[in-house]
Design a protein around this motif. Structure first.
Motif, PDB file in Angstrom:
ATOM      1  N   UNK A  78      45.133  50.649  37.724  1.00  0.00           N
ATOM      2  CA  UNK A  78      46.244  51.297  37.024  1.00  0.00           C
ATOM      3  C   UNK A  78      46.688  50.381  35.868  1.00  0.00           C
ATOM      4  N   UNK A  79      47.468  50.941  34.925  1.00  0.00           N
ATOM      5  CA  UNK A  79      47.936  50.085  33.817  1.00  0.00           C
ATOM      6  C   UNK A  79      48.620  48.807  34.296  1.00  0.00           C
ATOM      7  N   UNK A  80      49.416  48.893  35.369  1.00  0.00           N
ATOM      8  CA  UNK A  80      50.110  47.675  35.823  1.00  0.00           C
ATOM      9  C   UNK A  80      49.138  46.642  36.398  1.00  0.00           C
ATOM     10  N   UNK A  81      47.967  47.112  36.865  1.00  0.00           N
ATOM     11  CA  UNK A  81      46.952  46.161  37.349  1.00  0.00           C
ATOM     12  C   UNK A  81      46.327  45.390  36.183  1.00  0.00           C
ATOM     13  N   UNK A  90      48.046  47.507  27.226  1.00  0.00           N
ATOM     14  CA  UNK A  90      48.606  46.894  28.445  1.00  0.00           C
ATOM     15  C   UNK A  90      48.227  45.423  28.508  1.00  0.00           C
ATOM     16  N   UNK A  91      46.971  45.142  28.187  1.00  0.00           N
ATOM     17  CA  UNK A  91      46.529  43.752  28.232  1.00  0.00           C
ATOM     18  C   UNK A  91      47.226  42.909  27.159  1.00  0.00           C
ATOM     19  N   UNK A  92      47.257  43.413  25.957  1.00  0.00           N
ATOM     20  CA  UNK A  92      47.814  42.620  24.851  1.00  0.00           C
ATOM     21  C   UNK A  92      49.304  42.363  25.084  1.00  0.00           C
ATOM     22  N   UNK A  93      50.032  43.387  25.512  1.00  0.00           N
ATOM     23  CA  UNK A  93      51.473  43.195  25.749  1.00  0.00           C
ATOM     24  C   UNK A  93      51.734  42.199  26.873  1.00  0.00           C
ATOM     25  N   UNK A  94      50.880  42.225  27.891  1.00  0.00           N
ATOM     26  CA  UNK A  94      51.061  41.280  29.006  1.00  0.00           C
ATOM     27  C   UNK A  94      50.686  39.865  28.603  1.00  0.00           C
ATOM     28  N   UNK A 114      54.912  31.528  37.959  1.00  0.00           N
ATOM     29  CA  UNK A 114      53.579  31.697  38.532  1.00  0.00           C
ATOM     30  C   UNK A 114      53.632  32.268  39.946  1.00  0.00           C
ATOM     31  N   UNK A 115      54.617  31.814  40.723  1.00  0.00           N
ATOM     32  CA  UNK A 115      54.706  32.264  42.111  1.00  0.00           C
ATOM     33  C   UNK A 115      54.849  33.787  42.181  1.00  0.00           C
ATOM     34  N   UNK A 116      55.689  34.350  41.329  1.00  0.00           N
ATOM     35  CA  UNK A 116      55.895  35.804  41.409  1.00  0.00           C
ATOM     36  C   UNK A 116      54.687  36.553  40.841  1.00  0.00           C
ATOM     37  N   UNK A 117      53.992  35.959  39.850  1.00  0.00           N
ATOM     38  CA  UNK A 117      52.770  36.588  39.334  1.00  0.00           C
ATOM     39  C   UNK A 117      51.708  36.635  40.437  1.00  0.00           C
ATOM     40  N   UNK A 118      51.557  35.541  41.162  1.00  0.00           N
ATOM     41  CA  UNK A 118      50.552  35.504  42.241  1.00  0.00           C
ATOM     42  C   UNK A 118      50.884  36.536  43.324  1.00  0.00           C
ATOM     43  N   UNK A 119      52.165  36.625  43.642  1.00  0.00           N
ATOM     44  CA  UNK A 119      52.586  37.575  44.690  1.00  0.00           C
ATOM     45  C   UNK A 119      52.260  39.020  44.287  1.00  0.00           C
ATOM     46  N   UNK A 120      52.642  39.391  43.076  1.00  0.00           N
ATOM     47  CA  UNK A 120      52.362  40.759  42.608  1.00  0.00           C
ATOM     48  C   UNK A 120      50.866  41.001  42.506  1.00  0.00           C
ATOM     49  N   UNK A 121      50.148  39.989  42.046  1.00  0.00           N
ATOM     50  CA  UNK A 121      48.697  40.110  41.874  1.00  0.00           C
ATOM     51  C   UNK A 121      48.015  40.325  43.220  1.00  0.00           C
ATOM     52  N   UNK A 122      48.432  39.602  44.230  1.00  0.00           N
ATOM     53  CA  UNK A 122      47.814  39.763  45.552  1.00  0.00           C
ATOM     54  C   UNK A 122      48.094  41.151  46.137  1.00  0.00           C
ATOM     55  N   UNK A 123      49.292  41.661  45.898  1.00  0.00           N
ATOM     56  CA  UNK A 123      49.598  43.020  46.367  1.00  0.00           C
ATOM     57  C   UNK A 123      48.708  44.044  45.673  1.00  0.00           C
ATOM     58  N   UNK A 124      48.539  43.874  44.360  1.00  0.00           N
ATOM     59  CA  UNK A 124      47.711  44.797  43.601  1.00  0.00           C
ATOM     60  C   UNK A 124      46.253  44.734  44.083  1.00  0.00           C
ATOM     61  N   UNK A 125      45.766  43.505  44.322  1.00  0.00           N
ATOM     62  CA  UNK A 125      44.371  43.340  44.770  1.00  0.00           C
ATOM     63  C   UNK A 125      44.155  44.001  46.118  1.00  0.00           C
ATOM     64  N   UNK A 163      45.891  40.287  33.733  1.00  0.00           N
ATOM     65  CA  UNK A 163      45.868  39.562  32.462  1.00  0.00           C
ATOM     66  C   UNK A 163      46.737  38.313  32.564  1.00  0.00           C
ATOM     67  N   UNK A 164      47.920  38.467  33.119  1.00  0.00           N
ATOM     68  CA  UNK A 164      48.822  37.307  33.211  1.00  0.00           C
ATOM     69  C   UNK A 164      48.269  36.257  34.162  1.00  0.00           C
TER      70      UNK A 164
END
Ligand SMILES: [Zn+2]
Length: 459
Positions: A100-103, A138-142, A441-452, A108-109
């Motif tokens: 999805x776009x949020x993924x 989505x990628x460029x904005x992130x 970074x901590x919150x990016x990793x958390x969201x990323x793991x949920x998305x994965x 990217x981040x």
């Protein structure tokens, strides 16, 4: 923007025309542009911001020339762990179709953060799937808030399974839409000015996932806008066979027939090339993104790096997508490049024996100046007056370098790859004391793991 003085670094690796390495040195920049590089005693004595770096190695920022940041979401997927390229792709395509776009944004981040922590200041990404309304936007904005320069490739796939291609029909796009969107994103985001933070390239994915028409049309549009052209080429023996069977040509000849030659073209991998193809690439100014870890991970082969260097082919490094690495560490990639090239030296035919072994400094040059040349950037890749203040600093007083400080420059390639202490892009801090400046970074990793988890489980 304030002036910046970096001083007292143990060694400055300039990558300038003489490849000078300066003891007890630094640089002075204003508004993100370097005005002086040299021994500390020759630099201005003050600036708005002063960075004192005793015991550190100061290097140009590293340049990554090939990646698929979205793949950070699908690292180490069990069914794709032990497969070669084609089977690996077929396993992952259905998972990627759920993106999805949020993924795209979160990957990217996360990927850019990982690259930055390993010393990357300019990253090239190749996004070639746009499911569920995802866009390059989505990628460029992130990417913008991370602070790393991004060369965002508008990738594409148009040859689905029903037409003889490898990807499922659900992941390919109609060619008219690809070209229309390519034009839109170039006009919206590409910055051709020196010091650009964002550039756009056009990047049909590979011979087995796009048509010859799309290759030709993309080349024509890239020339119209003076943006660069990128694709995967000569990655595996399977791909070579596909080209010979479907186009009656070897990969480089196939590309050349479709106007893919010239200074503005760079290929990812270029593993399976013969001597004639290397000469063709050298003559036409084509660049190579060498991705040694991915080539080992997918059992693709060993690229002829020493031959490329002796023919003066432009050579940069790419960590490649994180589903085939499964890391985004630039120093680790430079180390792999040196080691894998040495393995090839032990296996190669007699005519390659004349070439000396790849050195740590050559690997470092690929990761800096070489990558800049591959991406067509004359404003980055070395520390010299007139170039962007993109630099990294590594504290040498660490266990990994203990006993290696008689040659600290070679140590950063030979010894274990580490996180970088300071990363600056255009005179602005991106990493300070080993911590990201602009991201939590901590919150990016958390969201990323949920998305994965959601993607891989399919829920
Ligand atoms: Zn790739």
């Amino acid at each position: 923007m304030p002036s910046l003085l970096v001083r007292n670094a143990a060694v400055v690796v300039t990558m300038d025309g003489q490849r000078r390495e300066i003891s007890d040195g630094g640089l002075f920049s204003r508004d993100g542009w370097i005005e002086a590089v040299g021994p500390t005693e020759d630099l201005p004595s003050s600036a708005d911001v002063v960075l004192d770096l005793p015991g550190h190695l100061l290097l140009p920022g590293l340049v990554n020339t090939h990646h698929h940041l979205y793949q950070t979401l699908t690292r180490v997927v069990p069914a794709a762990q032990d497969a070669g390229l084609f089977q690996w792709l077929k396993t992952l395509y259905p998972i990627w179709a759920r993106i999805m776009p949020e993924d795209v944004r979160i990957s990217t981040q996360l990927g850019l953060a990982e690259l930055a922590l390993s010393g990357c200041t300019t990253a090239s990404d190749h996004l070639y799937i746009f499911p569920n309304g995802s866009r390059l936007d989505d990628q460029i904005e992130a990417a913008l808030p991370v602070g790393v320069r991004l060369h965002a490739s508008r990738g594409s796939m148009s040859l689905g399974e029903s037409q003889g291609g490898l990807p499922p029909d659900s992941l390919v796009e109609p060619e008219a839409e690809i070209l229309k969107d390519s034009r839109r994103v170039i006009e919206a985001f590409h910055d051709s000015a020196p010091g650009a933070m964002i550039q756009v390239a056009l990047a049909p994915c590979s011979p087995f996932s796009v048509t010859e028409d799309l290759m030709r049309e993309s080349a024509s549009m890239a020339r119209e806008y003076r943006v660069r052209l990128h694709t995967h080429l000569a990655e595996t023996v399977d791909e070579e066979r596909f080209c010979l069977e479907n186009f009656g040509a070897r990969p480089v000849a196939y590309a050349q027939q479709l106007d893919w030659h010239g200074e503005d073209v760079w290929f990812a991998h270029a593993v399976h090339v013969d001597e004639e193809e290397i000469v063709q690439m050298a003559d036409s100014g084509i660049g190579v993104a060498h991705c040694p870890t991915s080539n080992m991970r997918l059992a693709s082969g060993i690229a002829p790096i020493r031959r490329y260097l002796s023919h003066r082919v432009k050579l940069g490094l790419g960590v490649d997508g994180s589903a085939s690495n499964d890391s985004s560490h630039m120093l680790a990639e430079a180390r792999q490049a040196m080691l894998l090239s040495r393995l090839r030296a032990s296996l190669s035919e007699p005519e390659e024996d004349a070439h000396p072994l790849l050195t740590a400094r050559q690997a470092l040059e690929m990761a800096t100046l070489g990558g800049a040349a591959v991406l067509g950037r004359e404003d980055i890749g070395s520390l010299e007056p007139g170039k962007c203040a993109d630099f990294i600093a590594i504290d040498l007083n660490r266990i990994e370098y203990a006993g290696a400080l008689h040659d600290p420059v070679a140590a950063v390639i030979f010894c274990s790859p580490l996180q970088i202490n300071h990363v600056y892009v255009h005179g602005r801090p991106v990493v300070e004391q080993g911590e990201l400046v602009n991201l939590d970074l901590r919150s990016v990793i958390e969201s990323h793991n949920l998305a994965a988890q959601r993607l891989v489980r399919g829920g």
